[in-house]
Design an enzyme around this catalytic site. Structure first.
Site, PDB file in Angstrom:
ATOM      1  N   LYS A  78      71.601  74.801  57.465  1.00 32.66           N
ATOM      2  CA  LYS A  78      70.473  75.269  58.282  1.00 32.66           C
ATOM      3  C   LYS A  78      69.332  75.694  57.359  1.00 32.66           C
ATOM      4  O   LYS A  78      69.561  76.387  56.360  1.00 32.66           O
ATOM      5  CB  LYS A  78      70.944  76.451  59.139  1.00 32.66           C
ATOM      6  CG  LYS A  78      69.903  76.964  60.133  1.00 32.66           C
ATOM      7  CD  LYS A  78      70.488  78.096  60.996  1.00 32.66           C
ATOM      8  CE  LYS A  78      69.540  78.550  62.087  1.00 32.66           C
ATOM      9  NZ  LYS A  78      70.119  79.587  62.967  1.00 32.66           N
ATOM     10  N   SER A 158      69.642  78.759  68.029  1.00 35.46           N
ATOM     11  CA  SER A 158      68.646  78.181  67.153  1.00 35.46           C
ATOM     12  C   SER A 158      69.206  77.179  66.150  1.00 35.46           C
ATOM     13  O   SER A 158      68.447  76.414  65.577  1.00 35.46           O
ATOM     14  CB  SER A 158      67.948  79.300  66.366  1.00 35.46           C
ATOM     15  OG  SER A 158      68.868  79.947  65.501  1.00 35.46           O
ATOM     16  N   SER A 182      73.255  81.930  68.229  1.00 40.05           N
ATOM     17  CA  SER A 182      72.680  80.690  67.687  1.00 40.05           C
ATOM     18  C   SER A 182      73.648  79.725  67.031  1.00 40.05           C
ATOM     19  O   SER A 182      73.265  78.609  66.697  1.00 40.05           O
ATOM     20  CB  SER A 182      71.581  81.029  66.688  1.00 40.05           C
ATOM     21  OG  SER A 182      70.398  81.291  67.392  1.00 40.05           O
TER      22      SER A 182
HETATM   23  N1  GLN Z   1      68.681  82.636  71.391  1.00 38.18           N
HETATM   24  C1  GLN Z   1      68.671  83.947  70.812  1.00 38.18           C
HETATM   25  C2  GLN Z   1      67.270  84.328  70.433  1.00 38.18           C
HETATM   26  O1  GLN Z   1      66.404  83.593  70.684  1.00 38.18           O
HETATM   27  C3  GLN Z   1      69.578  83.994  69.642  1.00 38.18           C
HETATM   28  C4  GLN Z   1      68.977  83.473  68.398  1.00 38.18           C
HETATM   29  C5  GLN Z   1      69.918  83.556  67.249  1.00 38.18           C
HETATM   30  O2  GLN Z   1      71.101  83.826  67.402  1.00 38.18           O
HETATM   31  N2  GLN Z   1      69.357  83.345  66.068  1.00 38.18           N
HETATM   32  O3  GLN Z   1      67.027  85.364  69.903  1.00 38.18           O
END
Ligand code: GLN
Length: 490
Positions: A78, A158, A182
């Site tokens: 990532k 994400s 995410s």
């Molecule tokens: N979807 C969640 C957010 O937008 C989690 C994001 C994440 O875990 N990095 O904050």
């Protein structure tokens, strides 16, 4: 030879050790697949030359009989982990040209175990999002589509690039990060296995920070065994991260056993809202009965503060983000406006206005608001108190049960063009966020498909530091479900 890419990470490593194929061969096979499926936009930066170099070095080590948990295995990383000499963007314009001088601890560990990095995978900008549609480097497509339909689905977020790359055989396994879901939610959307370990298990050093009290690195792989192995390679204490915990890394992979005999598994009643789609409710019941058939006792439990988890997360995470992202000011590193400015303030303003995307700006504004003098007590302090209650819910539950079973997400992957409000998007994290706030480990394992043929995951949670039980329960579900997880055309 292209079938090499269909091997699991575990099979890949064994095949390399047994000299069935070389690291260069399998790396080339993945690089070809990456070329064929560039349309998924799973990678922001591909590193084919570096990959071949690493593969050659791995082949030499293999020839010498040297060891390494990941020796010769092609991995996607990532683009939130700093990689020395390789551009690291966090999917933002702010870091578009940032080439770190140092290596994150997690990737350093991965390299020390002999992994071959194929490239830096796409993500939501600064890891903020649930659909991988906030990246400065464009959206990522899910390799899965609805049956008889052409519409492009989102891969979740994400860590959407890591998940899509893993599902579409553009890597043997990948690294993601999980702040509120995410890793687990994109795993659910792409038919892959994603695990967030206990907070403190993996070092955050050298990972672009989003919300420091929540961020954790973890694997997204095609099998539970692969996830155990990859997590084992990257976990461990690091003096450079003050929240990293001094604990030995168990041999999760060696001790992995699809066995739940005698375990008590809790099903929290608060995770069954009235509007939970039927196929997800049915899958959840199916998962519980697989575990019962395998010798577990299923009990209903309560996590009474669940309904406050999302609002709490969307105060705590933006608050920490607003503070972490203050460093991007156009002076130290990252983007700086090219416009003529008449004051230092104007330089900051323009730099940040140009460098950050809309979702990031929204989070910074929410964060600074809840931390501001007049509202700190009303929002941030309250949220911290509720966070403690949520952690207490889990602690009480784990006095009663060994693991908790829930759906990973309230829906399957949705269409890229299906309009959604920000709040609807935030609601996607409803089942993953509580465990993040409590810091306990969680895994998403593919368990079935919805009516349109899209993959669905179930989530297993265990108490802090008990990743082994989490993996073992997931392995039982994986075995019972016995799914073909190859998206059509891949
Ligand atoms: N979807 C969640 C957010 O937008 C989690 C994001 C994440 O875990 N990095 O904050």
């Amino acid at each position: 030879m292209t079938d090499l890419i269909k091997l699991s990470l575990t099979e890949t490593i064994k095949g390399l050790k047994d000299k069935k194929f070389s690291a260069v061969e399998i790396t080339d096979a993945y690089l070809t697949q990456m070329d064929v499926h560039k349309h998924l936009n799973a990678y922001i930066t591909e590193t084919p030359e570096l990959a071949r170099e690493l593969a050659k070095a791995a082949d030499k080590k293999l020839a010498n009989g040297e060891d390494g948990l990941l020796l010769g295995a092609p991995i996607a990383v990532k683009d939130l982990f700093c990689t020395q000499g390789v551009r690291t963007t966090a999917a933002s314009r702010m870091l578009e040209n940032f080439v770190p001088e140092y290596e994150s601890t997690v990737t350093a560990k991965m390299f020390a175990e002999g992994a071959v990095m194929l490239g830096k995978s796409n993500l939501d900008q600064f890891a903020m999002g649930s659909a991988n549609i906030t990246s400065h480097f464009n959206n990522v497509s899910n390799p899965w589509k609805r049956r008889h339909a052409d519409g492009i689905m989102v891969p979740g977020g994400s860590s959407g690039g890591s998940a899509a790359a893993t599902a579409a055989f553009l890597c043997a396994g990948s690294l993601g990060t999980d702040t509120g879901g995410s890793i687990r939610q994109p795993a659910s959307f792409t038919g892959t296995v994603g695990m967030k370990p206990t907070y403190g298990r993996c070092s955050r050093w050298g990972t672009v920070a989003f919300a420091s009290s929540l961020d954790q690195a973890g694997p997204i792989c095609r099998t539970v065994a692969d996830s155990a192995l990859l997590l084992q390679a990257i976990a461990g204490f690091d003096a450079k991260d003050s929240t990293s915990v001094k604990k030995d890394v168990p041999d999760w992979s060696g001790r992995l056993k699809a066995d739940v005999k005698g375990l008590k598994i809790g099903v929290p009643k608060e995770y069954r809202p009235d509007n939970l789609p039927d196929d997800i409710a049915a899958l959840w019941d199916q998962g519980a009965s697989w575990l019962r058939d395998a010798g577990a006792e299923i009990v209903e439990i309560t996590l009474p503060h669940t309904e406050y988890a999302l609002p709490t997360y969307y105060i705590v995470a933006p608050a920490e983000a607003s503070s972490n992202l203050a460093r991007y000011d156009g002076v130290r590193y990252g983007h700086r406006t090219g416009e003529k400015v008449s004051s230092l303030d104007e330089m900051y303003e323009r730099t940040r206005a140009e460098g950050f995307g809309d979702e990031v700006k929204r989070r910074i504004m929410i964060g600074t608001y809840v931390l501001s003098h007049g509202y700190y007590d009303a929002y941030y302090k309250q949220a911290q108190k509720i966070r403690a209650l949520i952690a207490q819910d889990f602690a009480s539950a784990f006095e009663q049960v060994d693991a908790i079973l829930t759906p990973t997400a309230p829906s399957a992957a949705f269409g890229m063009n299906e309009q959604m409000s920000n709040v609807e998007m935030y609601l996607n994290d409803v089942f993953t966020v509580p465990a993040s706030l409590a810091g306990v480990p969680g895994i998403s394992v593919p368990a079935g498909f919805d009516g349109a043929g899209l993959p669905l995951g179930l989530q297993v949670l265990t108490k802090a530091w008990d990743e082994q039980t989490c993996l073992n329960v997931a392995a039982v579900i994986e075995q019972a479900a016995n799914l073909d997880l190859t998206p059509e055309g891949y």
